[in-house]
Design a protein around this motif. Structure first.
Motif: not given
Ligand code: FUL
Length: 702
Positions: A216-221
């Motif tokens: 979630r931190k690296l790829q919030p989308g």
């Protein structure tokens, strides 16, 4: 002071009136990443790696990366073919269960740099990323948690290694729309030379909560896909369809990526329907491959799903509020075969033609109720404006409103589309649609669950100028964002080919046609191919392809790959279990079983021997697992033997039926060398579940 009280009450008044106007969201709601996922509808998943060269579905982990050399690899050809099919993104399998990383990772030497491709200097994931950017497609990644190559798989160190792989992938290849995590876990493998079985506890080993937080931190989308979420759930089959009723919300038995219902797995898997008023917004993804397997196998050429088969799956997945994830399998050269490209293209064209014009646009729309009487904000006109989030809403107390759609002139349609503004939750439970036919309302369609998208494909084309939508069940006021009427282009249905136990092939069509033409050599038939006039004998098997024609219009071609007919076959004496003859009755729904009613009894390998009645030249053997979606007795480790006298047996094939649990299709094993024999024997050495062996059919091909 007085002034302040006045301002305060004005603010209070405004706040309450706005609250009264917009419907209150119902239940759990989708996140931003999930909204993007819903808007996509369809994407592809691309499997390419050592299996492409070893002809397997799961590698053991001991493969030499040097076998990988896709000299014509072209990410744009692959992603472009997906785009032409109407797909909005691609998920790249960056590492499958065999452990080979197709990007130059620092986490293991078992990666693309060890291959011959581009002298070890290439990066496939990067090439996919660039192709996606060029073509305006979104990208997702699949990095298998199960790694049959890693020496540390099963140990705590592996989890750090896996997270390091995720970190590399999710930091260096641009924004992702999905983080895809398969559910196949643990078992035997190479594991750095240990060659052993490694069991893990699926619900605790991976520490998913920590990994998900990092993702979630690296790829919030990105949405996160797993068997049971957390953002997108597996539908529970690899056939590409959701339940007729399909809720975007779901309450898994335990929200971890490893949980499976204990009895029956797929049959009792709730993912197919979801849970009404479920605890999480966790819509279903329907994954299915364009070919029978996920990886490319030359032997499956000619079994590419046809455009109309894909269309059928589209209605059964996207049309039920789920998403379709279609598997693409680049060949050993690193591109998709023409057959695959053409099917995708034609499928995309049918979709484009069908949904180009909403025939309800421009109609007079009359609603039985409009929220607060505010036509401009909540009026029914908003259902034809092609905006998924502008919507027709009713007053809080109005739960079963209706909408009359009056077209300026009568139109013909055979598809109805409904959508809710899912930002306000999944509200509607059931709808019915009437058409004014010969002056009277006649029910033409009904559906349960609407959500992000509901397509109702009508059995017949309806022609009328007046349609009425009735919401028949909703716990709260409705927020309908879309009402569409579409016409799927007319097409001729392909013939149905079948063969009976005596070896006679029959071809039939649902409605009368001018002629049926067929080939027996694997080529696509055309109007000049031999015409079918009566059933014919085809005992040795082979590929039968056929088309139907009416007034110069051709149907798409169907192909049936037939094995050797079992007319003269018999079961040899000594077979144990119930219904041994079922494996040679050419009925997929009957089965031989050695399952023991006494559950304290342990599994032991069992065999069944067949007399083919005469000597055959056998080039491949096959095992069809039970087709009733129950896993008991489904074999995943097998041996086949042949014999010329029925006494001395020679082993001709032995190994693993990879992925048979999730995708229980006919398992065809090509023999290294063709064998002349009159007798065959099948041994189930291990099963995915249960204390005995089951089989629906055992077959051979010449
Ligand atoms: C499954 C895997 O085991 C298959 O090989 C394939 O990758 C499929 C999409 O997911 O879990």
């Amino acid at each position: 002071m007085k002034h302040r009280i006045l301002t305060f009450s004005l603010v209070l008044f405004m706040a309450t009136s706005v609250a009264q106007v917009a419907p209150k969201p119902y239940g759990v709601l989708p996140s931003k990443a999930q909204l993007n996922w819903h808007e996509m509808g369809m994407y592809c998943i691309i499997h390419f790696g050592v299996d492409t060269y070893t002809d397997k579905e799961w590698g053991f982990g001991d493969e030499d990366p040097a076998i990988v050399n896709p000299t014509r690899f072209d990410a744009s050809q692959i992603v472009g073919a997906a785009k032409a099919g109407g797909f909005k993104g691609v998920v790249i399998v960056a590492k499958h269960h065999d452990g080979l990383c197709i990007w130059p990772t620092k986490t293991t030497t078992h990666n693309i740099t060890q291959t011959k491709w581009k002298d070890g200097k290439g990066d496939m994931v990067k090439e996919y990323q660039l192709a996606c950017e060029k073509l305006g497609m979104q990208m997702g990644l699949y990095c298998s948690p199960w790694d049959r190559n890693s020496p540390v798989y099963g140990k705590p160190e592996y989890i750090s290694l896996y997270r390091a792989q995720i970190k590399e992938l999710y930091s260096n290849y641009g924004p992702l729309f999905i983080s895809w995590h398969d559910g196949a876990n643990g078992g035997d493998g190479y594991y750095g030379g240990a060659n052993e079985a490694r069991k893990i506890d699926r619900s605790t080993y991976y520490g998913w909560d920590t990994t998900w937080a990092e993702i979630r931190k690296l790829q919030p989308g990105a949405t996160i896909f797993g068997d049971v979420g957390p953002d997108v759930r597996w539908v529970g089959n690899e056939e590409g369809h959701a339940g007729l009723t399909s809720w975007a919300t779901y309450t898994p038995e335990a929200p971890d990526a490893g949980n499976q219902p204990s009895n029956g797995y797929v049959k009792h898997w709730l993912g197919v329907e979801g849970t009404r008023n479920g605890k999480y917004w966790m819509p279903a993804e329907c994954d299915v491959s364009l070919r029978p397997g996920w990886f490319y196998h030359k032997s499956q050429n000619g079994q590419v799903k046809s455009p109309y088969t894909l269309l059928d799956l589209y209605y059964k997945s996207v049309g039920r509020g789920a998403n379709l994830d279609l598997g693409l399998s680049p060949n050993r050269d690193g591109v998709l075969d023409d057959e695959d490209v053409n099917s995708l293209k034609q499928f995309g064209e049918i979709l484009k033609q069908t949904f180009a014009v909403n025939l309800a646009k421009g109609a007079r729309l009359t609603a039985s109720n409009i929220r607060g009487g505010k036509t401009a904000v909540f009026g029914p006109k908003l259902v034809t404006d092609a905006d998924r989030y502008s919507y027709w809403a009713t007053d809080d107390k109005v739960l079963t409103p209706s909408l009359t759609v009056e077209l300026p002139v009568a139109k013909s349609f055979n598809v109805i589309r409904l959508r809710e503004n899912i930002k306000l939750g999944q509200r509607i439970e059931a709808v019915e649609v009437d058409g004014l036919i010969n002056g009277a309302w006649k029910k033409i369609a009904e559906a349960t669950s609407v959500g992000a998208n509901r397509l109702i494909r009508l059995p017949q084309t309806v022609t009328t100028n007046k349609i009425r939508l009735r919401i028949t069940k909703s716990p709260v006021s409705i927020a309908l964002s879309d009402f569409g009427l579409y016409k799927e282009p007319d097409h001729l249905t392909a013939p149905v080919i079948s063969r009976d136990k005596t070896g006679m092939v029959t071809m039939e069509t649902a409605s009368p046609v001018n002629s049926i033409h067929y080939t027996l050599d694997g080529t696509v038939p055309n109007i000049k191919s031999p015409a079918y006039t009566q059933p014919f004998l085809l005992q040795d098997g082979g590929a039968v392809s056929a088309i139907a024609t009416v007034d110069k219009q051709n149907s798409e071609a169907v192909k049936l790959q037939l094995e050797v007919s079992k007319t003269k076959w018999s079961i040899m004496p000594g077979a144990i279990g119930s219904h041994p003859e079922a494996v040679i009755d050419e009925q997929n729904n009957t089965l031989w079983s050695t399952l023991q009613a006494d559950s304290t009894q342990q599994f032991k390998p069992e065999s069944i021997a067949i007399d083919l009645g005469k000597v055959n030249t056998i080039s491949s053997v096959s095992y069809l697992p039970r087709q009733d979606k129950i896993l008991d007795g489904v074999v995943d480790t097998y041996t086949f033997y042949t014999s010329t006298d029925g006494q001395q047996w020679v082993e001709v094939a032995s190994g693993e039926f990879s992925n048979i649990r999730a995708n229980p299709i006919n398992q065809v094993i090509k023999l290294k060398n063709a064998v002349s024999a009159r007798y065959i024997k099948f041994t189930g050495r291990r099963v995915v579940k249960g204390n005995g062996v089951t089989a629906a059919e055992i077959g051979i091909s010449m």
